[in-house]
Scaffold this motif. Sequence first.
Motif, short mmCIF file in Angstrom:
data_model
loop_
_atom_site.label_atom_id
_atom_site.label_comp_id
_atom_site.label_asym_id
_atom_site.label_seq_id
_atom_site.Cartn_x
_atom_site.Cartn_y
_atom_site.Cartn_z
N ALA A 85 -54.40 44.82 -27.82
CA ALA A 85 -53.75 45.62 -27.37
C ALA A 85 -52.46 46.17 -26.42
CB ALA A 85 -54.72 46.85 -26.89
N TYR A 86 -52.71 45.42 -24.97
CA TYR A 86 -51.56 44.83 -24.51
C TYR A 86 -50.35 44.50 -25.64
CZ TYR A 86 -48.63 44.87 -19.80
OH TYR A 86 -48.24 45.17 -19.24
N LEU A 87 -49.98 43.11 -26.08
CA LEU A 87 -49.16 43.21 -26.98
C LEU A 87 -47.46 43.75 -27.13
CD1 LEU A 87 -51.11 39.99 -29.16
CD2 LEU A 87 -49.41 39.96 -27.42
N PRO A 88 -48.23 45.42 -27.74
CA PRO A 88 -46.64 45.62 -27.90
C PRO A 88 -45.91 45.74 -27.17
CG PRO A 88 -48.89 47.22 -29.21
CD PRO A 88 -49.27 45.83 -28.52
N LYS A 89 -46.71 46.26 -26.02
CA LYS A 89 -45.75 46.32 -24.37
C LYS A 89 -45.53 45.14 -24.00
CE LYS A 89 -49.65 50.01 -23.11
NZ LYS A 89 -49.80 50.44 -22.23
N LEU A 90 -46.11 44.05 -24.19
CA LEU A 90 -45.04 43.03 -23.55
C LEU A 90 -44.40 42.58 -24.25
CD1 LEU A 90 -45.78 40.42 -21.68
CD2 LEU A 90 -47.27 38.95 -23.06
N LEU A 91 -44.02 42.73 -25.75
CA LEU A 91 -43.15 42.19 -26.69
C LEU A 91 -41.39 42.11 -25.78
CD1 LEU A 91 -43.33 41.17 -29.24
CD2 LEU A 91 -41.92 43.21 -30.01
N PRO A 92 -41.14 43.19 -25.58
CA PRO A 92 -39.84 43.71 -24.84
C PRO A 92 -39.51 41.77 -23.81
CG PRO A 92 -40.74 45.32 -24.82
CD PRO A 92 -41.41 44.10 -24.81
N TRP A 93 -41.13 41.83 -23.46
CA TRP A 93 -40.44 40.83 -21.94
C TRP A 93 -40.49 39.43 -22.97
CZ3 TRP A 93 -43.32 36.36 -21.20
CH2 TRP A 93 -43.29 35.86 -19.57
N LEU A 94 -41.59 39.33 -24.60
CA LEU A 94 -41.58 37.98 -24.51
C LEU A 94 -40.40 37.14 -25.45
CD1 LEU A 94 -45.44 38.22 -25.66
CD2 LEU A 94 -44.38 36.66 -25.35
N ILE A 95 -39.68 38.56 -26.09
CA ILE A 95 -37.92 38.34 -26.19
C ILE A 95 -37.17 37.42 -25.56
CG2 ILE A 95 -35.98 39.56 -27.57
CD1 ILE A 95 -38.48 41.32 -28.42
N ARG A 96 -37.17 38.20 -24.13
CA ARG A 96 -36.16 38.07 -23.11
C ARG A 96 -36.98 36.94 -22.99
NH1 ARG A 96 -37.67 43.05 -21.37
NH2 ARG A 96 -38.54 42.34 -19.17
N PHE A 97 -37.79 36.26 -22.72
CA PHE A 97 -38.46 34.75 -22.19
C PHE A 97 -37.91 33.51 -23.30
CE2 PHE A 97 -41.99 31.56 -21.88
CZ PHE A 97 -41.56 31.11 -20.96
N TRP A 98 -37.97 34.13 -24.34
CA TRP A 98 -37.67 33.40 -25.50
C TRP A 98 -35.98 33.22 -25.64
CZ3 TRP A 98 -35.14 35.11 -30.24
CH2 TRP A 98 -34.84 34.17 -31.46
N ARG A 99 -35.25 33.77 -25.38
CA ARG A 99 -33.85 33.90 -24.92
C ARG A 99 -33.92 32.92 -24.11
NH1 ARG A 99 -32.15 39.94 -26.43
NH2 ARG A 99 -32.72 40.33 -28.49
N ALA A 100 -34.67 32.95 -23.21
CA ALA A 100 -34.12 32.71 -21.61
C ALA A 100 -34.91 30.87 -22.01
CB ALA A 100 -35.15 32.60 -20.40
N GLY A 101 -35.25 30.50 -23.49
CA GLY A 101 -35.41 29.03 -23.11
C GLY A 101 -33.99 28.77 -24.17
#
Length: 158
Positions: A85-101
């Motif tokens: 249930a928390y994934l939608p809130k986390l998605l913006p952070w996950l996208i930034r994390f992916w780009r940081a890689g």
Amino acid sequence: MNSDATLDIAIIGGGIIGICIAAYLAEAGRNVTIFDRTGICEETSSGNAAALAFSDVLPLAQKGMIRHLPKWLADPLGPLSIPPAYLPKLLPWLIRFWRAGRNDRYEASLGAQAGMMRLAEAEWAGLMARSGTTNMLREDGSLELYESEAEFKASLPG
């Protein structure tokens, strides 16, 4: 404030960071009291087995890490255990994390972390010298174990 106009300071947490802050404040003439719920360096800091790993500077965000995401999310003991249930809130952070890689950002992150570790090591050495505890430091290196040759080979870029 006490009578000689120095501040009394309370540090909450007696891990490596709290201890270092207290030492610097004491050197600056402050009266410092450390409060910790379990004891000095008993929790997270003890989990490092008293190791100072100034050479471990690999950024967490690395190319290809995002492909591990489904497995990590499915493992309740994995490195990324998040309620669905928390994934939608986390998605913006996950996208930034992916780009940081990305390779260009990874190299910049690696350089920044290496610089911070050099600074931390120099500060730590100075603090030990001033406190007379340099003789307590052993520079023995480390032993790293791998479960398979594939795991070992995967670690070589580091």
